[in-house]
Design a protein around this motif. Sequence first.
Motif, PDB file in Angstrom:
ATOM      1  N   SER A 283      13.707  19.273  17.210  1.00 45.15           N
ATOM      2  CA  SER A 283      14.737  19.804  18.434  1.00 45.15           C
ATOM      3  C   SER A 283      15.996  19.753  17.842  1.00 45.15           C
ATOM      4  O   SER A 283      16.333  19.128  17.076  1.00 45.15           O
ATOM      5  N   LEU A 284      16.763  20.574  18.301  1.00 44.15           N
ATOM      6  CA  LEU A 284      18.248  20.636  18.135  1.00 44.15           C
ATOM      7  C   LEU A 284      19.032  19.715  18.766  1.00 44.15           C
ATOM      8  O   LEU A 284      18.363  19.102  19.520  1.00 44.15           O
ATOM      9  N   PRO A 285      20.127  19.234  18.252  1.00 47.04           N
ATOM     10  CA  PRO A 285      20.933  18.221  18.765  1.00 47.04           C
ATOM     11  C   PRO A 285      21.293  18.467  20.315  1.00 47.04           C
ATOM     12  O   PRO A 285      21.434  19.597  20.529  1.00 47.04           O
ATOM     13  N   GLY A 286      21.066  17.361  21.243  1.00 40.62           N
ATOM     14  CA  GLY A 286      21.477  17.644  22.326  1.00 40.62           C
ATOM     15  C   GLY A 286      20.285  17.801  23.356  1.00 40.62           C
ATOM     16  O   GLY A 286      20.377  17.820  24.642  1.00 40.62           O
ATOM     17  N   SER A 287      19.023  17.771  22.846  1.00 39.34           N
ATOM     18  CA  SER A 287      17.757  17.824  23.410  1.00 39.34           C
ATOM     19  C   SER A 287      17.690  16.802  24.375  1.00 39.34           C
ATOM     20  O   SER A 287      17.927  15.541  24.096  1.00 39.34           O
ATOM     21  N   ASN A 288      17.260  16.987  25.475  1.00 40.12           N
ATOM     22  CA  ASN A 288      16.793  15.962  26.445  1.00 40.12           C
ATOM     23  C   ASN A 288      15.445  15.174  26.185  1.00 40.12           C
ATOM     24  O   ASN A 288      15.359  14.128  26.295  1.00 40.12           O
ATOM     25  N   VAL A 289      14.641  15.813  25.160  1.00 40.59           N
ATOM     26  CA  VAL A 289      13.490  15.010  24.471  1.00 40.59           C
ATOM     27  C   VAL A 289      13.449  15.405  22.971  1.00 40.59           C
ATOM     28  O   VAL A 289      13.080  16.416  22.487  1.00 40.59           O
ATOM     29  N   PRO A 290      14.423  14.549  22.246  1.00 40.07           N
ATOM     30  CA  PRO A 290      14.481  14.737  20.887  1.00 40.07           C
ATOM     31  C   PRO A 290      13.090  14.626  20.444  1.00 40.07           C
ATOM     32  O   PRO A 290      12.331  13.668  20.679  1.00 40.07           O
TER      33      PRO A 290
ATOM     34  N   GLY B 163       6.615  17.020  39.034  1.00 41.58           N
ATOM     35  CA  GLY B 163       7.023  18.572  39.046  1.00 41.58           C
ATOM     36  C   GLY B 163       8.301  19.146  38.575  1.00 41.58           C
ATOM     37  O   GLY B 163       8.886  20.235  38.838  1.00 41.58           O
ATOM     38  N   ASN B 164       8.787  18.192  37.600  1.00 40.77           N
ATOM     39  CA  ASN B 164      10.010  18.565  36.754  1.00 40.77           C
ATOM     40  C   ASN B 164       9.640  19.462  35.571  1.00 40.77           C
ATOM     41  O   ASN B 164       8.446  19.673  35.237  1.00 40.77           O
ATOM     42  N   HIS B 165      10.902  19.890  35.129  1.00 44.60           N
ATOM     43  CA  HIS B 165      10.613  20.939  33.758  1.00 44.60           C
ATOM     44  C   HIS B 165      11.831  20.281  32.783  1.00 44.60           C
ATOM     45  O   HIS B 165      12.768  19.723  33.406  1.00 44.60           O
ATOM     46  N   ILE B 166      11.413  20.440  31.662  1.00 42.07           N
ATOM     47  CA  ILE B 166      12.435  19.937  30.709  1.00 42.07           C
ATOM     48  C   ILE B 166      12.470  21.162  29.583  1.00 42.07           C
ATOM     49  O   ILE B 166      11.313  21.699  29.279  1.00 42.07           O
ATOM     50  N   GLU B 167      13.599  21.451  29.138  1.00 39.59           N
ATOM     51  CA  GLU B 167      13.963  22.611  28.270  1.00 39.59           C
ATOM     52  C   GLU B 167      14.760  22.078  27.001  1.00 39.59           C
ATOM     53  O   GLU B 167      15.592  21.005  27.143  1.00 39.59           O
ATOM     54  N   TRP B 168      14.291  22.725  25.790  1.00 36.81           N
ATOM     55  CA  TRP B 168      15.098  22.402  24.736  1.00 36.81           C
ATOM     56  C   TRP B 168      15.117  23.521  23.789  1.00 36.81           C
ATOM     57  O   TRP B 168      14.008  24.410  23.863  1.00 36.81           O
ATOM     58  N   ASP B 169      15.921  23.623  22.751  1.00 43.03           N
ATOM     59  CA  ASP B 169      15.753  24.313  21.401  1.00 43.03           C
ATOM     60  C   ASP B 169      15.253  23.564  20.242  1.00 43.03           C
ATOM     61  O   ASP B 169      15.594  22.705  20.042  1.00 43.03           O
ATOM     62  N   ALA B 170      14.511  24.351  19.474  1.00 40.24           N
ATOM     63  CA  ALA B 170      13.841  23.739  18.158  1.00 40.24           C
ATOM     64  C   ALA B 170      14.266  24.793  17.247  1.00 40.24           C
ATOM     65  O   ALA B 170      14.320  25.857  17.187  1.00 40.24           O
ATOM     66  N   GLU B 171      13.983  23.995  16.080  1.00 39.64           N
ATOM     67  CA  GLU B 171      14.216  24.834  14.825  1.00 39.64           C
ATOM     68  C   GLU B 171      13.099  24.512  13.562  1.00 39.64           C
ATOM     69  O   GLU B 171      12.625  23.313  13.589  1.00 39.64           O
ATOM     70  N   ILE B 172      12.387  25.435  12.917  1.00 37.76           N
ATOM     71  CA  ILE B 172      11.717  25.250  11.868  1.00 37.76           C
ATOM     72  C   ILE B 172      12.307  24.470  10.645  1.00 37.76           C
ATOM     73  O   ILE B 172      13.264  25.095  10.399  1.00 37.76           O
ATOM     74  N   THR B 173      11.830  23.458  10.325  1.00 39.91           N
ATOM     75  CA  THR B 173      12.227  22.770   9.072  1.00 39.91           C
ATOM     76  C   THR B 173      11.467  23.057   7.872  1.00 39.91           C
ATOM     77  O   THR B 173      12.229  23.032   6.657  1.00 39.91           O
TER      78      THR B 173
END
Length: 149
Positions: free
Chosen positions: A77-84, A55-65
């Motif tokens: 994913s951008l640096p610092g992501s919980n799920v690179p 039931g948890n959630h994970i968030e991150w930001d990503a960029e198109i390469t």
Amino acid sequence: MSIHVERSIRIDRSPQELYQFWRNFENLPRFMNHLESVKVLDKQRSHWITKAPLGNHIEWDAEITQDQENELICWRSLPGSNVPNEGCVSFRSSEYEAGTEVKVTMDYSPFGGMAGAVIATFLGEAPDGQLYEDLWRLKQEIEGGNTAL
């Protein structure tokens, strides 16, 4: 620890139609069950929220390469992501039959490392199986006419 996942499926639509549908990342939660939402921040970046085990959630930001219209979209994913994570989705005309081969390749480091990967697999959320099911739902939605492309 990084996990590699690769799956493909043939969908009876043109590469152009499928690229346009996928490129609007806010469409992805429609067929990817583990995704809660994707919000486009600008032309290159997006914010992702995914469901996690227990039931948890994970968030991150990503960029198109890479973005080759009607052919390929790659991200990381951008640096610092919980799920690179990083990967690509390609759209190629099928060589032997009508339609398009949609192929997704992805590498990611699971939240919680090896223990998190084991728990996810035990709970039936193994990434290889999820990706297969996601692509199958995409095929059903697109070919079933439930989606305006």
